[in-house]
Design a protein around this motif. Structure first.
Motif, mmCIF file in Angstrom:
data_model
loop_
_atom_site.group_PDB
_atom_site.id
_atom_site.type_symbol
_atom_site.label_atom_id
_atom_site.label_comp_id
_atom_site.label_asym_id
_atom_site.label_seq_id
_atom_site.Cartn_x
_atom_site.Cartn_y
_atom_site.Cartn_z
ATOM 1 N N GLU A 1 -38.081 -48.002 -29.802
ATOM 2 C CA GLU A 1 -37.665 -48.292 -31.176
ATOM 3 C C GLU A 1 -37.254 -49.751 -31.323
ATOM 4 O O GLU A 1 -37.625 -50.421 -32.294
ATOM 5 N N ARG A 2 -36.503 -50.242 -30.350
ATOM 6 C CA ARG A 2 -36.050 -51.640 -30.398
ATOM 7 C C ARG A 2 -37.226 -52.608 -30.381
ATOM 8 O O ARG A 2 -37.192 -53.659 -31.030
ATOM 9 N N GLU A 3 -38.276 -52.256 -29.635
ATOM 10 C CA GLU A 3 -39.444 -53.128 -29.510
ATOM 11 C C GLU A 3 -40.464 -52.895 -30.613
ATOM 12 O O GLU A 3 -41.518 -53.528 -30.634
ATOM 13 N N GLY A 4 -40.155 -51.959 -31.542
ATOM 14 C CA GLY A 4 -41.064 -51.686 -32.643
ATOM 15 C C GLY A 4 -42.319 -50.940 -32.228
ATOM 16 O O GLY A 4 -43.383 -51.120 -32.821
ATOM 17 N N LEU A 5 -42.189 -50.065 -31.212
ATOM 18 C CA LEU A 5 -43.336 -49.349 -30.664
ATOM 19 C C LEU A 5 -43.291 -47.871 -31.012
ATOM 20 O O LEU A 5 -42.213 -47.271 -31.089
ATOM 21 N N SER A 6 -44.454 -47.292 -31.207
ATOM 22 C CA SER A 6 -44.573 -45.841 -31.295
ATOM 23 C C SER A 6 -44.377 -45.255 -29.902
ATOM 24 O O SER A 6 -44.668 -45.910 -28.892
ATOM 25 N N GLN B 1 -47.741 -50.552 -24.552
ATOM 26 C CA GLN B 1 -47.095 -51.839 -24.295
ATOM 27 C C GLN B 1 -45.794 -51.746 -23.507
ATOM 28 O O GLN B 1 -45.225 -52.767 -23.151
ATOM 29 N N GLN C 1 -47.189 -45.445 -27.554
ATOM 30 C CA GLN C 1 -47.450 -46.711 -26.874
ATOM 31 C C GLN C 1 -46.643 -46.863 -25.589
ATOM 32 O O GLN C 1 -46.657 -47.929 -24.975
ATOM 33 N N THR C 2 -45.963 -45.804 -25.181
ATOM 34 C CA THR C 2 -45.115 -45.871 -23.992
ATOM 35 C C THR C 2 -45.725 -45.124 -22.808
ATOM 36 O O THR C 2 -46.471 -44.159 -22.985
ATOM 37 N N GLU D 1 -35.087 -45.364 -27.164
ATOM 38 C CA GLU D 1 -34.340 -46.494 -27.713
ATOM 39 C C GLU D 1 -35.056 -47.820 -27.465
ATOM 40 O O GLU D 1 -35.106 -48.684 -28.354
#
Length: 327
Positions: free
Chosen positions: A261-266, A114, A269-270, A258
């Motif tokens: 983490e802020r977006e609540g993603l593992s 995402q 998922q990047t 960062e």
């Protein structure tokens, strides 16, 4: 997010517990002999070809290039595959045929990514902005010499960046405006951004370049956020200084983490895309790290690379087909 997993999209029922690999062939057109060579490569590593699917281009090319190039996916299975060895052999085979071959592990995360983070210079744009500024200021040779010292390991990125910036002292702000308005976009960028935004991905620029130009790209193409170096301009002139913190390799990787983490993603998922040694830590940290038109050392160290097609080929490594995107 509208993407389905590759299994869902194809309707294939998986009945084996062996891990699956995705091998992607990317080219303007598929050369004669490549399919047989890929089959031999898979066999050499004890892999079974479970299925192939065409993501882009006609089934039979006849040597004719298609608008967005050709991407063919191989779904491979096998036990205890030495993945890095396979990637290296695939890189050599791809170079021999003038195509890109990327190998990635398939998993549930492939359909759940995402966040996409990009380097800017020589990735989103076909230029190194600091070189363009130096040319306009008549100090290109001096700046180039500093870059060479950094490449030899005599200076780290922050030292070389500050030294290069000092050479730009006195540059008129009007030059920044002229360069920003004429930035040559990387081919495929506009199509890529159109679809990433449409599909709900969050996008960011993480650049060792300058916010002045990254902000321009943000306004033009709709990136969600920008993290780059801020030029100090006073009374219409560049001072030769830059505000802290400087965006180097470590900071790019940190920013990627960062934002996730802020977006609540593992981190799985990047996605990260870049071309230089300054991007390697970011590429390594991402779930899918892609070296784009990178120098040989970066291509060798990155897990995946694209050198032949445009930036929109990132969509194929994510798993999208032309018919899903443009149909």
């Amino acid at each position: 997010m509208t993407q389905k997993s590759s299994d869902q999209a194809s309707g294939v029922a998986v009945t084996t517990e062996q891990p699956r690999l995705i091998m992607s062939l990317l080219a303007e057109s598929l050369p004669v002999g490549i399919l047989a060579d890929v089959g031999r490569l898979a066999a050499d590593f004890g892999l079974t070809i479970e299925q192939t699917q065409q993501l882009s281009g006609e089934k039979r090319q006849g040597g004719v290039a298609v608008p967005h190039g050709v991407c063919m996916e191989y779904w491979l299975r096998g036990d205890e595959v030495e993945l890095e060895g396979l990637r290296k052999k695939a890189l050599v085979l791809g170079d021999a045929h003038g195509i890109d071959i990327a190998v990635q592990e398939d998993s549930v995360w492939r359909g759940q990514r995402q966040l996409v983070c990009f380097d800017m210079d020589s990735t989103l744009i076909q230029a190194e902005v600091i070189d363009e500024l130096a040319r306009r200021h008549g100090v290109y040779d001096e700046v180039s010499a500093i870059t060479e010292r950094a490449m030899r390991g005599e200076l780290d990125f922050k030292q070389s960046f500050r030294e290069r910036m000092s050479k730009l002292k006195g540059l008129d702000e009007s030059v920044l405006i002229e360069i920003a308005e004429t930035l040559p976009l990387m081919d495929g960028l506009e199509r890529l951004m159109h679809h990433l935004k449409r599909l709900g991905y969050r996008t960011a620029i993480l650049s060792g370049g300058f916010t002045y130009f990254a902000n321009y790209l943000q306004q033009r193409l709709g990136f969600d956020e920008v993290h780059a170096n801020e030029l100090v301009v006073e009374n219409g002139k560049v001072t030769g200084e830059v505000r802290e913190p400087i965006v180097d390799a470590d900071r790019k990787a940190l920013l990627l983490r960062e934002i996730a983490e802020r977006e609540g993603l593992s981190m799985e998922q990047t996605i990260a895309v870049g071309d230089g040694a300054n991007d390697l830590k970011m590429l390594a940290a991402a779930g899918l790290g892609i070296a784009f038109r990178a120098k040989p050392k970066v291509r060798e160290e990155a897990r995946h690379s694209i050198s032949i097609l445009g930036l929109d080929a990132v969509l194929y490594l994510i798993g999208y087909r032309d018919e899903d995107l443009d149909g």
